[in-house]
Write a protein that holds these residues in place. Structure first.
Motif, PDB file in Angstrom:
ATOM      1  N   UNK A 118       0.798  -1.145   0.032  1.00 14.91           N
ATOM      2  CA  UNK A 118       0.057   0.125  -0.061  1.00 14.91           C
ATOM      3  C   UNK A 118       0.990   1.311  -0.046  1.00 14.91           C
ATOM      4  N   UNK A 119       0.457   2.352  -0.456  1.00 18.05           N
ATOM      5  CA  UNK A 119       0.966   3.454  -0.618  1.00 18.05           C
ATOM      6  C   UNK A 119       1.061   3.999   0.713  1.00 18.05           C
ATOM      7  N   UNK A 120       2.422   4.227   1.349  1.00 20.63           N
ATOM      8  CA  UNK A 120       2.445   4.473   2.799  1.00 20.63           C
ATOM      9  C   UNK A 120       2.893   6.001   3.162  1.00 20.63           C
ATOM     10  N   UNK A 129      10.578   2.839  -2.136  1.00 19.76           N
ATOM     11  CA  UNK A 129       9.212   3.351  -2.852  1.00 19.76           C
ATOM     12  C   UNK A 129       9.152   4.844  -2.160  1.00 19.76           C
ATOM     13  N   UNK A 130       9.399   4.979  -0.911  1.00 18.89           N
ATOM     14  CA  UNK A 130       9.179   6.269  -0.399  1.00 18.89           C
ATOM     15  C   UNK A 130      10.250   7.257  -1.089  1.00 18.89           C
ATOM     16  N   UNK A 131      11.414   6.835  -1.252  1.00 18.33           N
ATOM     17  CA  UNK A 131      12.373   7.366  -1.788  1.00 18.33           C
ATOM     18  C   UNK A 131      12.069   7.979  -3.247  1.00 18.33           C
ATOM     19  N   UNK A 135       9.841  -6.351  -9.796  1.00 20.45           N
ATOM     20  CA  UNK A 135       8.643  -6.216 -10.268  1.00 20.45           C
ATOM     21  C   UNK A 135       7.784  -5.876  -8.999  1.00 20.45           C
ATOM     22  N   UNK A 136       7.910  -6.138  -7.918  1.00 17.25           N
ATOM     23  CA  UNK A 136       7.202  -5.529  -6.593  1.00 17.25           C
ATOM     24  C   UNK A 136       7.385  -4.193  -6.435  1.00 17.25           C
ATOM     25  N   UNK A 146       4.292  -1.091  -7.684  1.00 19.66           N
ATOM     26  CA  UNK A 146       3.878  -0.127  -6.410  1.00 19.66           C
ATOM     27  C   UNK A 146       4.093   1.086  -7.083  1.00 19.66           C
ATOM     28  N   UNK A 147       4.804   1.454  -7.665  1.00 15.92           N
ATOM     29  CA  UNK A 147       5.417   2.827  -8.547  1.00 15.92           C
ATOM     30  C   UNK A 147       4.156   2.962  -9.672  1.00 15.92           C
TER      31      UNK A 147
END
Length: 265
Positions: free
Chosen positions: A2-4, A174-176, A207-208, A212-213
């Motif tokens: 999930x987008x955190x 992902x956050x970065x 791929x994970x 998400x991106x």
């Protein structure tokens, strides 16, 4: 995943997008412990082996360890530059064994986050000026997603985001990516999967993060490469010797050599 991270526009980072240094490569990670500095050292060495003039800039004042991994004791470092006791150019020293230059950080001296904005801006501009003397400048950023890290990454033509298959590494990477894209929508961000069990597992990890991106950011970072888990890496770090010198035919060494080859294409 999930987008955190709630998206916040970083207005203070707007000048970043205006700066661009075509021969600068930033190396980032959302969290520590993923092999980011080792990768920066090994990639620098791989490019130097290809007869390129390379500078490795240790951009982490608080947890700097390029010099520690290589068993070096530089006379000057980034801490001296920040304190005004040295210019950036005069703090550079030649790492003869690897064939590239290093500008070391200073472990335990505080982080770039503690620098006044003007000092950080000046440091970044001085590094861009210094880059004119090199084929490539690799910037080993501090781990994390804080604004100074993203500002130092801003001028880079490419930013490699190093991650592993651990959930915390994926989430922080992902956050970065999200915050870097918010600061500069034109940022070229590429994923390096480190310590993969094999190429197939590395692809699954990529791929994970890619999914998400795509789902939340409508952006797909490229895969720069997969570096396989290799006990020779630990041996080289313990010996404070570059992997490409100690075990040049090892899996991880060959994987980084392959990433370096793509840079030069």
């Amino acid at each position: 995943m999930n987008d955190p991270i709630p998206l916040k526009t970083d207005k203070s980072a707007s000048p970043v997008a205006a700066l661009h240094c075509k021969n600068m490569i930033a190396i980032a990670s959302g969290k520590g412990g993923v092999g980011k500095t080792w990768f920066a050292i090994t990639l620098s060495h791989a490019l130097a082996k290809r007869k390129k003039k390379v500078l490795l800039f240790d951009g982490d004042l608080g947890l700097a360890n390029v010099d520690i991994q290589l068993g070096l004791t530089p006379d000057k470092d980034l801490g001296a530059v920040v304190e005004g006791g040295s210019t950036l150019a005069s703090a550079v020293f030649k790492y003869k064994e690897g064939g590239f230059d290093i500008l070391a950080g200073r472990s335990g001296s505080g982080s770039l986050a503690m620098l006044p904005s003007q000092k950080l801006f000046d440091l970044r501009n001085n590094l861009i000026d210094l880059a004119r003397n090199y084929d490539y400048v690799l910037v080993d950023l501090g781990a994390g997603v804080d604004r100074p890290v993203r500002q130092m990454a801003g001028p880079a033509a490419v930013t490699y985001v190093v991650l592993t298959d651990e959930p915390t590494s994926l989430t922080d990477a992902y956050a970065f990516i999200k915050l870097a894209r918010a600061a500069n929508p034109q940022a070229d961000l590429r994923v390096v999967v480190n310590m993969a069990a094999n190429a197939a597992d590395g692809t699954k990890t990529y791929e994970t993060i890619s999914k998400a991106c795509e789902t939340f950011l409508h952006y797909t970072p490229q895969l720069a490469g997969i570096v396989r888990r290799d006990n020779k890496v630990r041996d080289a770090i313990r010996a404070q010797t570059p992997l490409l010198m100690r075990s040049p035919s090892s899996d991880a060494a060959q994987d980084v050599e392959g990433i370096a080859g793509k840079i030069l294409v």
